[in-house]
Design a protein around this motif. Sequence first.
Motif, PDB file in Angstrom:
ATOM      1  N   LEU A 165     -70.627  25.085  26.368  1.00 29.51           N
ATOM      2  CA  LEU A 165     -70.551  26.450  26.899  1.00 29.51           C
ATOM      3  C   LEU A 165     -70.016  27.429  25.885  1.00 29.51           C
ATOM      4  O   LEU A 165     -70.470  28.575  25.787  1.00 29.51           O
ATOM      5  CB  LEU A 165     -69.686  26.463  28.165  1.00 29.51           C
ATOM      6  N   THR A 166     -69.015  26.993  25.125  1.00 27.94           N
ATOM      7  CA  THR A 166     -68.390  27.884  24.158  1.00 27.94           C
ATOM      8  C   THR A 166     -67.759  27.035  23.068  1.00 27.94           C
ATOM      9  O   THR A 166     -67.872  25.806  23.077  1.00 27.94           O
ATOM     10  CB  THR A 166     -67.344  28.788  24.841  1.00 27.94           C
ATOM     11  N   ASP A 167     -67.080  27.669  22.112  1.00 27.05           N
ATOM     12  CA  ASP A 167     -66.490  26.924  21.001  1.00 27.05           C
ATOM     13  C   ASP A 167     -65.271  26.124  21.472  1.00 27.05           C
ATOM     14  O   ASP A 167     -64.667  26.414  22.509  1.00 27.05           O
ATOM     15  CB  ASP A 167     -66.099  27.883  19.873  1.00 27.05           C
ATOM     16  N   VAL A 168     -64.915  25.128  20.694  1.00 29.61           N
ATOM     17  CA  VAL A 168     -63.853  24.193  21.070  1.00 29.61           C
ATOM     18  C   VAL A 168     -62.514  24.904  21.239  1.00 29.61           C
ATOM     19  O   VAL A 168     -61.758  24.613  22.183  1.00 29.61           O
ATOM     20  CB  VAL A 168     -63.731  23.072  20.012  1.00 29.61           C
ATOM     21  N   ASP A 169     -62.191  25.844  20.353  1.00 31.87           N
ATOM     22  CA  ASP A 169     -60.897  26.525  20.450  1.00 31.87           C
ATOM     23  C   ASP A 169     -60.775  27.313  21.755  1.00 31.87           C
ATOM     24  O   ASP A 169     -59.708  27.342  22.376  1.00 31.87           O
ATOM     25  CB  ASP A 169     -60.698  27.460  19.256  1.00 31.87           C
ATOM     26  N   THR A 170     -61.849  27.951  22.184  1.00 28.01           N
ATOM     27  CA  THR A 170     -61.819  28.691  23.448  1.00 28.01           C
ATOM     28  C   THR A 170     -61.636  27.735  24.621  1.00 28.01           C
ATOM     29  O   THR A 170     -60.896  28.031  25.573  1.00 28.01           O
ATOM     30  CB  THR A 170     -63.111  29.506  23.622  1.00 28.01           C
ATOM     31  N   VAL A 171     -62.283  26.600  24.567  1.00 31.48           N
ATOM     32  CA  VAL A 171     -62.113  25.593  25.619  1.00 31.48           C
ATOM     33  C   VAL A 171     -60.655  25.157  25.699  1.00 31.48           C
ATOM     34  O   VAL A 171     -60.067  25.075  26.789  1.00 31.48           O
ATOM     35  CB  VAL A 171     -63.021  24.376  25.364  1.00 31.48           C
ATOM     36  N   LEU A 172     -60.061  24.877  24.546  1.00 30.57           N
ATOM     37  CA  LEU A 172     -58.664  24.428  24.539  1.00 30.57           C
ATOM     38  C   LEU A 172     -57.739  25.494  25.114  1.00 30.57           C
ATOM     39  O   LEU A 172     -56.826  25.183  25.886  1.00 30.57           O
ATOM     40  CB  LEU A 172     -58.243  24.074  23.113  1.00 30.57           C
ATOM     41  N   ARG A 173     -57.959  26.751  24.738  1.00 29.87           N
ATOM     42  CA  ARG A 173     -57.109  27.823  25.275  1.00 29.87           C
ATOM     43  C   ARG A 173     -57.295  27.953  26.782  1.00 29.87           C
ATOM     44  O   ARG A 173     -56.338  28.218  27.517  1.00 29.87           O
ATOM     45  CB  ARG A 173     -57.438  29.154  24.590  1.00 29.87           C
TER      46      ARG A 173
END
Length: 230
Positions: free
Chosen positions: A133-141
């Motif tokens: 869906l989106t980049d890994v950093d956005t998922v983690l946040r």
Amino acid sequence: MTVWDRPEPPTHPVPLDRERIVAAALALADEGGLEAVSLRKVAARLDAGPMRLYRYISTKEELFDLMVDAVQAEILPEERPGDWREALRGLAERTRQTALRHMWLADLLGGRPTLGPNGLAVTEATLSAFDDLTDVDTVLRAVETVSAYFIGAIRREVANLRAERATGLSKRDWQRAHGPHVTNMLASGRFPALAKVVYDGTDVDAETSFATGLDWVLDAVAVKLPRPSA
């Protein structure tokens, strides 16, 4: 070598394994909190010598890790979540329900990631709901933000339940007992915003408060994620 990687010793002379040790520790914690758990007390419940437990578990911290992973099985979703929102909502709700069954869990939430098989499975189920869906950093946040909310809300709820048990006063009883003091302080005119909340605000139960806050946080996270295509 972690407790997950270290092989178990033979079970003789007294049948013993980590599963039995953890089950005994869970029973002690459910009865009296984490302060009721020690390797000595666990050994006594199992009718085994305390030194035998050190062949299976090196420290009390390792025992706590095993206990957390055991109850993580109650948080693991039975089916793959339909999307990220369902995954995070389910994670929050199941964590709350598990913490209310095992109130000691609230004291161990929010630390370093749990590395046991159940904890890793919970994390995998949560992260995989985002797919690409989106980049890994956005998922983690996103996961961190929702987790910060529900961990704080769970700890507050558990603290209130512990206060009720310790004092014997329900929330209503506590409010009535402190009512005269609060009324006098508000009558001074020094706390107008607080007075408005006390007199005009709607008092809701813990479950409603938790659900409302969770909805708001999920809505905020959704703003940072790509909108689904029409």
